[in-house]
Motif scaffolding. Structure first.
Motif, PDB file in Angstrom:
ATOM      1  N   LYS A  26       4.714 -16.719  62.326  1.00 31.08           N
ATOM      2  CA  LYS A  26       4.336 -16.004  63.541  1.00 31.08           C
ATOM      3  C   LYS A  26       4.457 -14.496  63.390  1.00 31.08           C
ATOM      4  CE  LYS A  26       5.263 -19.890  66.531  1.00 31.08           C
ATOM      5  NZ  LYS A  26       5.974 -20.426  67.671  1.00 31.08           N
ATOM      6  N   ALA A  27       5.174 -14.052  62.358  1.00 36.30           N
ATOM      7  CA  ALA A  27       5.334 -12.605  62.125  1.00 36.30           C
ATOM      8  C   ALA A  27       4.208 -12.048  61.272  1.00 36.30           C
ATOM      9  CB  ALA A  27       6.671 -12.328  61.452  1.00 36.30           C
ATOM     10  N   PHE A  28       3.337 -12.908  60.757  1.00 32.06           N
ATOM     11  CA  PHE A  28       2.277 -12.445  59.853  1.00 32.06           C
ATOM     12  C   PHE A  28       0.912 -12.494  60.498  1.00 32.06           C
ATOM     13  CE2 PHE A  28       5.735 -13.388  57.014  1.00 32.06           C
ATOM     14  CZ  PHE A  28       5.669 -12.335  56.111  1.00 32.06           C
TER      15      PHE A  28
ATOM     16  N   ALA B  95       7.277  -7.682  58.980  1.00 30.44           N
ATOM     17  CA  ALA B  95       7.683  -9.034  59.379  1.00 30.44           C
ATOM     18  C   ALA B  95       9.175  -9.125  59.057  1.00 30.44           C
ATOM     19  CB  ALA B  95       6.902 -10.072  58.595  1.00 30.44           C
ATOM     20  N   ILE B  96       9.981  -9.487  60.060  1.00 32.05           N
ATOM     21  CA  ILE B  96      11.439  -9.462  59.917  1.00 32.05           C
ATOM     22  C   ILE B  96      12.015 -10.799  60.376  1.00 32.05           C
ATOM     23  CG2 ILE B  96      13.576  -8.323  60.645  1.00 32.05           C
ATOM     24  CD1 ILE B  96      11.750  -5.901  61.472  1.00 32.05           C
ATOM     25  N   LEU B  97      12.976 -11.306  59.594  1.00 35.07           N
ATOM     26  CA  LEU B  97      13.740 -12.473  59.992  1.00 35.07           C
ATOM     27  C   LEU B  97      15.200 -12.073  60.100  1.00 35.07           C
ATOM     28  CD1 LEU B  97      14.192 -15.530  60.506  1.00 35.07           C
ATOM     29  CD2 LEU B  97      14.439 -15.764  58.010  1.00 35.07           C
TER      30      LEU B  97
ATOM     31  N   THR C 286      20.911 -19.546  64.044  1.00 31.87           N
ATOM     32  CA  THR C 286      19.815 -19.004  64.836  1.00 31.87           C
ATOM     33  C   THR C 286      18.933 -18.142  63.949  1.00 31.87           C
ATOM     34  OG1 THR C 286      21.097 -19.045  66.888  1.00 31.87           O
ATOM     35  CG2 THR C 286      19.224 -17.542  66.821  1.00 31.87           C
ATOM     36  N   LEU C 287      17.638 -18.372  64.030  1.00 35.20           N
ATOM     37  CA  LEU C 287      16.643 -17.599  63.305  1.00 35.20           C
ATOM     38  C   LEU C 287      15.805 -16.846  64.328  1.00 35.20           C
ATOM     39  CD1 LEU C 287      15.481 -20.424  60.857  1.00 35.20           C
ATOM     40  CD2 LEU C 287      17.144 -18.607  60.392  1.00 35.20           C
ATOM     41  N   ILE C 288      15.711 -15.518  64.158  1.00 35.93           N
ATOM     42  CA  ILE C 288      14.929 -14.695  65.074  1.00 35.93           C
ATOM     43  C   ILE C 288      13.876 -13.968  64.246  1.00 35.93           C
ATOM     44  CG2 ILE C 288      14.982 -12.949  66.884  1.00 35.93           C
ATOM     45  CD1 ILE C 288      18.065 -13.365  66.943  1.00 35.93           C
ATOM     46  N   VAL C 289      12.619 -14.087  64.672  1.00 38.51           N
ATOM     47  CA  VAL C 289      11.509 -13.508  63.928  1.00 38.51           C
ATOM     48  C   VAL C 289      10.895 -12.363  64.729  1.00 38.51           C
ATOM     49  CG1 VAL C 289       9.288 -14.010  62.834  1.00 38.51           C
ATOM     50  CG2 VAL C 289      11.057 -15.773  62.907  1.00 38.51           C
ATOM     51  N   PHE C 290      10.678 -11.253  64.048  1.00 37.58           N
ATOM     52  CA  PHE C 290      10.054 -10.073  64.649  1.00 37.58           C
ATOM     53  C   PHE C 290       8.817  -9.689  63.864  1.00 37.58           C
ATOM     54  CE2 PHE C 290      14.469  -9.745  65.837  1.00 37.58           C
ATOM     55  CZ  PHE C 290      14.464  -9.164  67.092  1.00 37.58           C
TER      56      PHE C 290
END
Length: 126
Positions: free
Chosen positions: A124-126, A42-44, A96-100
């Motif tokens: 949403k990454a978990f 999980a990456i922010l 800006t925050l981007i979640v992977f």
């Protein structure tokens, strides 16, 4: 006595700085990012600017989530200095925050300061 006080002060300052750094995310590094993606982490990606009031409001929220979610990898991108990274992620604005999750982008937000919405975004990454 003076030397002992100086060493104690230095140790306290070092400890304080390390605790501040520990929760500030890490500077974006393309190789580390690829490794985190390959490990399906999980990456922010947090695009921020020192002069940005919205970014300053986001910072404690992101720091709190980092503490709650030790498996979250946070990369900080300096909006003013990392133009190549901004281009890579198609970012036009600071805050800006981007979640992977691994290689897949799962969420993105710009200018959000509501803690519940930021938390939901990162979930949403978990």
């Amino acid at each position: 006595m003076h030397q002992r006080f100086h060493l104690a002060s230095l140790a306290t300052a070092t400890l304080l700085m390390s605790s501040l750094v520990a929760w500030a995310g890490q500077p974006f590094d393309a190789e580390a990012f690829r490794s985190a993606q390959a490990a399906n982490k999980a990456i922010l990606v947090d695009v921020t600017a020192s002069w940005c009031p919205t970014c300053r409001r986001q910072r404690p929220i992101v720091e709190k989530i980092e503490k709650e979610k030790p498996d979250l990898v946070v990369y900080e991108v300096d909006f003013d200095k990392a133009k190549d990274v901004l281009k890579r992620f198609r970012v036009q604005y600071q805050s800006t925050l981007i979640v992977f999750r691994g290689i897949k982008e799962v969420a993105r937000s710009t200018g959000e300061t509501d803690p519940a919405l930021i938390h939901a975004l990162i979930e949403k990454a978990f």
